[in-house]
Design a protein around this motif. Structure first.
Motif, PDB file in Angstrom:
ATOM      1  N   CYS A   2       0.811  -1.228  -0.171  1.00 18.05           N
ATOM      2  CA  CYS A   2      -0.017   0.056   0.209  1.00 18.05           C
ATOM      3  C   CYS A   2       0.950   1.190  -0.208  1.00 18.05           C
ATOM      4  N   TRP A   3       0.361   2.235  -0.339  1.00 22.50           N
ATOM      5  CA  TRP A   3       0.958   3.627  -0.762  1.00 22.50           C
ATOM      6  C   TRP A   3       0.349   4.700  -0.038  1.00 22.50           C
ATOM      7  N   THR A  10       1.871  10.637  -6.741  1.00 20.95           N
ATOM      8  CA  THR A  10       1.311   9.576  -7.723  1.00 20.95           C
ATOM      9  C   THR A  10       2.543   8.662  -7.974  1.00 20.95           C
ATOM     10  N   SER A  17      -1.080   3.416 -12.101  1.00 21.11           N
ATOM     11  CA  SER A  17      -0.856   4.487 -11.422  1.00 21.11           C
ATOM     12  C   SER A  17      -1.571   4.209 -10.113  1.00 21.11           C
ATOM     13  N   HIS A  18      -0.840   4.563  -8.783  1.00 24.34           N
ATOM     14  CA  HIS A  18      -1.353   4.389  -7.577  1.00 24.34           C
ATOM     15  C   HIS A  18      -1.495   5.768  -6.966  1.00 24.34           C
ATOM     16  N   GLN A  19      -2.766   6.368  -6.630  1.00 33.13           N
ATOM     17  CA  GLN A  19      -2.893   7.424  -5.999  1.00 33.13           C
ATOM     18  C   GLN A  19      -2.751   7.193  -4.394  1.00 33.13           C
TER      19      GLN A  19
END
Ligand SMILES: O=C(O)CCC(=O)C(=O)O
Ligand SMILES: [Fe+2]
Length: 141
Positions: A2-3, A10, A17-19
């Motif tokens: 997770c980010w 981003t 692409s992960h917000q």
């Protein structure tokens, strides 16, 4: 995986692409402390969980364009000890660094351009581990 991060941090990972999720209070506090300790600022953190020795991370370098040149990355290890293996792209020289609970590994300079790294699987019984890599993503203009 997770980010978490500041809005706009981003991250493209495996072509997606992960917000970022908004900073969790505990992660925000760790960021502040690691920034003070390392003298570098971060706007995002990538969290990885290794449930057992069967979970691993393959060879890679954190050299994505959005990390900019000579990225500075602070990696905090929590939980079970695992080996962090780094290998020089040219010479093949390989080093194993055991990462234990509470260890903070700082990666900077040319490390990502000249070396790759991985966390190999292990048959040795081992518990769960969480790794947090604090990074600075350069927003695309
Ligand atoms: O789990 C680790 O110690 C390494 C993680 C890593 O290389 C990464 O998140 O890019
Ligand atoms: Fe990495």
């Amino acid at each position: 995986m997770c980010w978490y991060g500041d809005p706009g941090a981003t991250y493209r990972y495996s072509g997606v692409s992960h917000q970022p999720s908004p900073w969790h209070e505990v992660l925000a506090d760790l960021r502040t402390r690691i920034e003070a300790f390392s003298g570098h600022v971060f706007n995002a953190v990538l969290c990885n969980r290794y449930r057992s020795g069967r979970d691993s991370m393959g060879w890679h370098a954190d050299d994505e364009p959005e990390l900019g040149e000579r990225p500075f990355i602070a990696s905090l290890s929590l939980g079970a000890e695992r080996l962090f293996r780094i290998r020089h792209r040219g010479t093949g020289r390989t080093l194993d660094v055991p990462l234990r609970d509470g260890d903070l590994l700082l990666m900077g300079g040319e490390l990502q351009s000249h070396w790759r790294h991985c966390v190999p699987r292990t048959a040795r019984p081992c518990g769960e581990r969480i790794n947090l890599t604090f990074r600075r993503v350069v927003p695309r203009s």
